[in-house]
Design a protein around this motif. Sequence first.
Motif, mmCIF file in Angstrom:
data_model
loop_
_atom_site.group_PDB
_atom_site.id
_atom_site.type_symbol
_atom_site.label_atom_id
_atom_site.label_comp_id
_atom_site.label_asym_id
_atom_site.label_seq_id
_atom_site.Cartn_x
_atom_site.Cartn_y
_atom_site.Cartn_z
ATOM 1 N N TYR A 134 -9.680 -7.910 -2.396
ATOM 2 C CA TYR A 134 -8.296 -7.534 -2.115
ATOM 3 C C TYR A 134 -7.586 -6.779 -3.234
ATOM 4 C CZ TYR A 134 -8.515 -10.359 2.084
ATOM 5 O OH TYR A 134 -8.846 -10.854 3.316
ATOM 6 N N THR B 140 -7.951 -3.819 -4.724
ATOM 7 C CA THR B 140 -7.633 -2.427 -4.406
ATOM 8 C C THR B 140 -6.652 -2.344 -3.247
ATOM 9 O OG1 THR B 140 -9.810 -1.758 -5.190
ATOM 10 C CG2 THR B 140 -8.627 -0.193 -3.807
ATOM 11 N N LYS B 141 -6.871 -3.153 -2.229
ATOM 12 C CA LYS B 141 -5.968 -3.136 -1.066
ATOM 13 C C LYS B 141 -4.553 -3.517 -1.481
ATOM 14 C CE LYS B 141 -9.618 -4.323 2.167
ATOM 15 N NZ LYS B 141 -10.196 -5.383 2.982
ATOM 16 N N THR C 227 -2.848 -0.693 -3.320
ATOM 17 C CA THR C 227 -2.579 0.549 -2.603
ATOM 18 C C THR C 227 -1.842 0.344 -1.288
ATOM 19 O OG1 THR C 227 -4.784 0.473 -1.610
ATOM 20 C CG2 THR C 227 -4.545 1.763 -3.629
ATOM 21 N N SER C 228 -2.461 -0.339 -0.339
ATOM 22 C CA SER C 228 -1.914 -0.309 1.012
ATOM 23 C C SER C 228 -1.440 -1.647 1.578
ATOM 24 C CB SER C 228 -2.974 0.262 1.971
ATOM 25 O OG SER C 228 -4.132 -0.565 1.957
ATOM 26 N N MET C 229 -1.880 -2.754 1.029
ATOM 27 C CA MET C 229 -1.530 -4.050 1.614
ATOM 28 C C MET C 229 -0.323 -4.652 0.900
ATOM 29 S SD MET C 229 -3.885 -7.467 2.045
ATOM 30 C CE MET C 229 -4.913 -6.783 3.320
ATOM 31 N N SER C 230 0.611 -5.140 1.685
ATOM 32 C CA SER C 230 1.774 -5.797 1.096
ATOM 33 C C SER C 230 1.418 -7.223 0.700
ATOM 34 C CB SER C 230 2.937 -5.812 2.091
ATOM 35 O OG SER C 230 2.636 -6.693 3.171
ATOM 36 N N ARG D 254 -0.794 -6.914 -8.857
ATOM 37 C CA ARG D 254 -0.345 -5.523 -8.979
ATOM 38 C C ARG D 254 -0.151 -5.091 -10.433
ATOM 39 N NH1 ARG D 254 0.862 -4.215 -3.801
ATOM 40 N NH2 ARG D 254 1.462 -5.927 -2.438
#
Length: 186
Positions: free
Chosen positions: A87, A89-90, A93-96, A185
Motif C-alpha cells: 500500500y 505507493t498507493k 499517489t492515489s489512495m486516500s 505519506r
Amino acid sequence: QPCPPTNINPADAGLPHAGIGCPRGQTVTMQAKEPRFLLLDAMRGVAALAVVCGHMGDAWGHPIGQLYILAVDFFFILSGFVIAYAYKTKLATSMSTTGFWRIRVIRLYPLLAAGALIGGVAFLALHGDEPGNDFWRIAGSTLIAMSALPSFLFPSSVMAFPLNGPAWSLFFEILANFVYAPISRF
C-alpha cells in the motif's frame, strides 16, 4: 489502435506474438503485476498455524509450550512488511487514508465480529449460570467486543477480550492500520 489490456504474458502462454486475440499489426498493452513474496506468504502461513495450534492446545488443556507466542510477533512483523509494501505507493499517489481504512476494516472486522459473537454465545452456554455472569453482562461484553473494543465488564477477568482472547491481535492490527495510513505519506 491497441487491444484491451490483459494480464496474460504471451511468453508465459507459449504464444509467438503479443497480439493475442488482436488483428495482425495490433499489440496487447500489458499490465504489470505486483511481485508476490511466496516465501513470506508461506512463513506467515506457518506462523498462523503455530498460533492456532497453540491456542487450541491451551483451550483443550494440553498446552504445547509457549514458543507459539513468538509466532504472533513474527506474524505481525511479516504482515506489517506485506501491508507496507502493498500500500505504500498507493497511499502516496492515489489512495486516500479513509479508503485504506475502509479496505482494512472490511478485511479484518468481519472476523473480529464473528469471533466476538461466537465467543459470546459459547460463554453464555458454558458459563451463563455461574455467579456474576448474567445474560446482560455477557450480551454487553459481546456488543463491546463486536465494536472492536476491549471489554472490562468482567472485573475478575485479566483479559481485555474475555469472550475471545485472540481478538486482541485483531484489535492491535486494526489500530496499527489506522496509525500507518496517515504517517505513510511522510
